[in-house]
Design an enzyme around this catalytic site. Structure first.
Site, PDB file in Angstrom:
ATOM      1  CG  HIS A 152      -5.836  -4.577  -5.908  1.00 38.93           C
ATOM      2  ND1 HIS A 152      -6.621  -3.495  -6.225  1.00 38.93           N
ATOM      3  CD2 HIS A 152      -4.552  -4.157  -6.035  1.00 38.93           C
ATOM      4  CE1 HIS A 152      -5.859  -2.473  -6.559  1.00 38.93           C
ATOM      5  NE2 HIS A 152      -4.603  -2.842  -6.434  1.00 38.93           N
ATOM      6  CG  ASP A 186      -0.247  -0.051   2.535  1.00 39.11           C
ATOM      7  OD1 ASP A 186       0.989   0.133   2.575  1.00 39.11           O
ATOM      8  OD2 ASP A 186      -0.922  -0.270   3.556  1.00 39.11           O
TER       9      ASP A 186
END
Length: 938
Positions: free
Chosen positions: A368, A97
């Site tokens: 995701h 991230d």
């Protein structure tokens, strides 16, 4: 032999991955970020007056940041550099991230590797996932780094420009922030709605009805219409208690009781019956936001504790990455969930095709896949019960249930709605309504059912029996069937104010508005609680009066910064930067300097211009909240207090009274304020004259609470004395005796005897026959205690100050002293053996709270760590973190340094600083180029 260095964020994650990689890999933790923006006061001397001096960011040169290695990470960086010298390859395995990507970039910048670099990413820590990650490395994503750096600089500019305004006009030590200030405003606005709310009374009728078949159950119904007009419910009134639905019939108590009497002999019958199929789908797998909400509802965990527990589960290989906006599952996870559902509940509980979930949230996804059990096949809660305990087990079970249920069949059944009618004795047509749902196939509900937040009108949606509509069961009915009314009651209600936010509902509100990122909500809520803006009352979040003052100042002077839509648009822009669709320098320039044409439609003024053009802010006005009838709450330096404006022509100061800490803002009505003003009047309460001194004794309500004191005569000083001489003369005069009220005393009921008792302290108990020291009993900041020289001992009660005897005092001093300098207290808990030091870990109570220790290293328990539930794994993590951070900077060593050595060290340091000054400035100017070329490595 080839050696590969793998760097992750945490020691726990490092241990788990090291176990999967085996020999040939050295896995080490950076323990979070290694570099950050320094405080401007920590900049080198020659930089403090330069472009970096205000923010450690050069806002006039591309918003270039100046980074330094954190003081407590220098040892860690040195260790990583040493390990890298012996490595043939470097794998950066931080989270995938923005924060993880930024940590990897900072590591590259500081370590300057000369070996091949690989960015290794994964969403779960299992042998299969780690193996796949090794085979599929990638380059560093500079777009994610840009987005994180933009966010960091944005928060620095916001905080450093706006927070000082709060310090000057409200109180020192306060902070403002892009998300925290908006979250605080949400909570304050809800409390304002509650304060402005005026309740309305309304009545309705409830009936307990039965069919002619005694085997059928009695069922409840509520009066729905009278002569075709709907009976008013709470939804039909506004927040001022005014009926807004003109077609609705407003029943008061008299009308409701008259209606009950008119229905006592009436014949009831089924007027209509409608049955519809009922279908309910399972909830999507967890995202960061929905996990925090559901853990709050079902496990009573705060968002911070939820995220800490989830982090531990992830690092130890139990769940996938816990910071994600996506509810999607991988193909392997879908297969695992469907397979497990069929095994545990039966093939009929699994639909023919997989369920595919997509995100409804705007903006880019930082990870995701949804939060789910790790692995290509899931371990059931029973299989991990011997490995997990406490909150870890509860949270894993919640995640497992939600994931499996998300791939199960719909719940099915039927919903029946019936209307029962009767004619009253005075000719009116009354219709009662009831509904119920019968679940014929539980489907996903066999595994899991999502919780719900408390709704404002939830009681009106419930069946009259008190059960929810999903739980109520209606008997077999047909149109025209006669019905017996076993019981008719008139039921009174009051409209209710909007419910306060809980952590779960606040997170939901922030996400729905697109404010902030779910991964930051836990930190945001912690900040507004730590700053004193919000406190908890059970699950509810209650704003302080301080939050009212801060929110008012921001609304009136920085309206666009706390505007919900503008804050959401900033988050969208950060996502655009992460996607490469916007330029970070252009965006920061617009935010800080504003649009060239000013602040017209769609344009912003710019933060720097907003701060420069503030004008004069009336601090007294900002810190005032009107209650009504001339009574105002003032947010003072020592807390909130009430002030009543004197009537015209009145002599003297206005009445004042402290606001009790436990009193919520919406509970401070005009009537309550008057009660406090009457019982806590700031004027002196004269109690009488001390017979031994002849001085008048008074009781007062002061800044630090109520107290008693004596009024000494005004001194007569020579008027010709200088100001300095007068000050010296006044300092030499005797001071009046004072004494704070005990916890059992109230100001309005104080007597002269009570006051003289307090003024007798400190009381001489006697003399220690061995040491010759005088023992006194007195009251202190932390309660009553005994004092003998420099040795103090706590007294059990306040009354003991007045009646403890010398023998009892000597007995207390004869006992071993607990705490600092005394004998060690027994451990609170024994947890097991530390995997690093191989010594037993215990939980102890220290001077600053509970901590874990293996006898060599101590780790303080965090706010969310409970003594009763902390695990061996969590304790080992705290100790590993403390070891990684090394000794506290500035702590004195046991060895004494000579004056000669000190001088030599200072000269050497000064020489080094002089040599480095030019290099530091040049490094800051080269950051952009360095950053962009770093991605080429790997």
């Amino acid at each position: 032999m080839s050696r590969k260095l793998v760097i992750v964020e945490s020691p726990a994650k490092a241990r788990t991955i090291a176990g999967y990689l085996g020999s040939g890999y050295e896995v080490e933790a950076s323990v979070g970020h290694i570099r950050d923006l320094p405080q401007p006061s920590e900049l080198p001397v020659d930089m403090k007056k330069g472009p970096f001096g205000k923010f450690a960011v050069d806002v006039h040169n591309g918003f270039e940041p100046y980074y330094v290695v954190d003081a407590d990470k220098k040892k860690k960086v040195a260790e990583l550099k040493r390990l890298l010298k012996d490595a043939d390859e470097l794998y950066l395995a931080t989270d995938e991230d923005r924060e993880g990507e930024a940590i990897a970039w900072h590591l590259l910048q500081e370590l300057k590797p000369k070996v091949p670099v690989h960015r290794m990413v994964f969403h779960e820590i299992t042998p299969e996932a780690i193996a796949r990650a090794l085979e599929n490395t990638r380059d560093l994503d500079t777009r994610l780094v840009d987005a994180q750096e933009t966010r960091r600089i944005l928060d620095r500019l916001y905080g450093y420009e706006v927070s000082p305004v709060l310090w000057r006009k409200v109180r020192q030590g306060l902070s403002a922030g892009r998300v925290q200030s908006v979250a605080t405003r949400l909570v304050v606005e809800r409390e304002r709605e509650r304060m402005a709310f005026r309740a309305a009374d309304y009545w309705d009728l409830k009936a307990q009805l039965a069919t002619q078949d005694p085997a059928e159950p009695v069922f409840g119904a509520r009066l729905s219409t009278i002569d075709g007009a709907r009976v008013a419910t709470g939804r039909d009134f506004d927040d001022q208690g005014i009926l807004t639905t003109r077609s609705a019939v407003h029943l008061d108590e008299d009308a409701a009781r008259v209606l009950v009497a008119a229905l006592e002999t009436a014949d009831f019958a089924v007027r209509s019956l409608e049955t519809k199929p009922y279908t309910r789908k399972p909830a999507a797998p967890f995202t960061t936001s929905t996990l925090q909400q559901e853990a709050s509802r079902k496990l009573r965990l705060g968002s911070r504790q939820t995220m800490r527990t989830a982090q531990s589960l992830y690092e130890n290989g139990y769940i996938t990455y816990m910071r994600t906006d996506s509810p999607a599952l991988s193909a392997q996870a879908i297969d695992a969930a469907r397979r497990q559902a069929a095994e545990l509940y039966g093939a009929e509980f699994v639909p023919s095709g997989p369920r595919i979930y997509t995100s409804k949230a705007k903006g880019a996804q930082e990870a995701h896949e949804a939060i789910r059990p790790a692995g290509d096949s899931f371990r059931t809660p029973a299989q991990v019960a011997h490995e997990l305990s406490g909150d870890q087990f509860k949270l894993y079970e919640l995640i497992w249930k939600r994931t499996v249920a998300s791939q199960m069949a719909d719940a099915r059944g039927s919903t029946a709605s019936v209307k029962i009618g009767a004619l009253t004795s005075d000719g009116r047509d009354a219709i009662f309504a009831a509904s119920g749902t019968v679940i014929t196939f539980r489907g996903f509900m066999a595994a899991y059912e999502e919780g719900r937040d408390t709704e404002r009108y939830a009681d009106e949606a419930a069946a009259p029996s008190g059960k929810g509509a999903d739980d109520a069961r209606l008997p077999q009915l047909a149109q025209g069937d006669p019905i017996t009314a076993n019981e008719l009651t008139a039921d009174g209600h009051q409209t209710s104010p909007p419910p306060r936010f809980t952590e779960a509902s606040l997170i939901k509100a922030l996400e729905e508005r697109g404010i902030g990122r779910p991964s930051t909500y836990a930190a945001t809520i912690s900040v507004i609680q730590d700053r004193g803006y919000v406190s908890n009352r059970g699950q509810a979040l209650v704003p302080s009066w301080l939050a009212f003052a801060v929110t008012r100042l921001l609304e009136e002077n920085f309206r666009w910064l706390v505007d919900y839509d503008f804050t959401a648009s900033m988050e969208e822009d950060l996502d655009a930067i992460a996607a490469g669709d916007k330029n970070r320098v252009e965006w920061l320039s617009r935010f800080y300097f504003g649009d060239a044409d000013g602040a017209g439609a769609g344009e912003i003024e710019g933060l720097s211009h907003a701060v420069e053009n503030l004008g004069e802010i009336d601090a007294r006005e900002v810190n005032s909240i009107a209650i009504g009838d001339g009574i105002t709450v003032r947010v003072g330096r020592y807390g909130p207090y009430l002030e009543e404006t004197p009537v015209a022509g009145a002599v003297g100061d206005p009445k004042r009274a402290a606001v009790p800490e436990e009193l919520a803002p919406d509970e401070l009505t005009v009537a309550k304020a008057r009660e406090l003003l009457e019982t806590q009047a700031e004027g002196d309460l004269v109690l009488g004259v001390d017979p031994s001194t002849g001085t008048t004794i008074v009781a007062r309500n002061g800044r630090y609470g109520p107290y008693v004191t004596e009024q000494l005569p005004e001194p007569e000083l020579d008027p010709s004395l200088s100001a300095a001489a007068k000050k010296k003369a006044l300092a030499a005069l005797p001071k009046p005796r004072t004494g704070s009220l005990l916890s059992t005393m109230q100001l309005p009921t104080m007597t002269l005897a009570d006051a003289l008792k307090l003024l007798s302290l400190p009381r001489v108990v006697g003399v220690d026959p061995e040491s010759g020291d005088t023992i006194t009993a007195q009251n202190g900041r932390y309660g009553p205690y005994l004092k003998k020289g420099t040795d103090s001992r706590t007294l059990a009660t306040e009354d003991a100050m007045f009646d403890v005897t010398l023998e009892e005092a000597l007995a207390i001093y004869a006992q071993p002293k607990r705490g600092r300098g005394g004998s060690a207290a027994a451990p609170l808990r024994e947890l097991g053996v530390d995997p690093v030091s191989e010594k037993p870990i215990v939980v102890k109570e220290g001077r600053f709270g509970a901590y874990v220790t293996d006898g060599e290293t101590n780790g303080t328990l965090r706010t969310e760590d409970a003594v009763e539930t902390i695990t061996l794994e969590r304790a080992a993590e705290l100790l590993a973190d403390k070891r990684a951070r090394g000794p506290v900077k500035g702590r004195k060593t046991a060895a004494k340094k000579t004056a000669v050595k000190k001088t030599a060290a200072k000269k050497a340091a000064a020489t080094k600083t002089a040599v480095k000054k030019t290099a530091v400035t040049k490094t800051a100017a080269k950051k952009t180029v360095t950053k962009k070329t770093a991605a080429a490595q790997g």
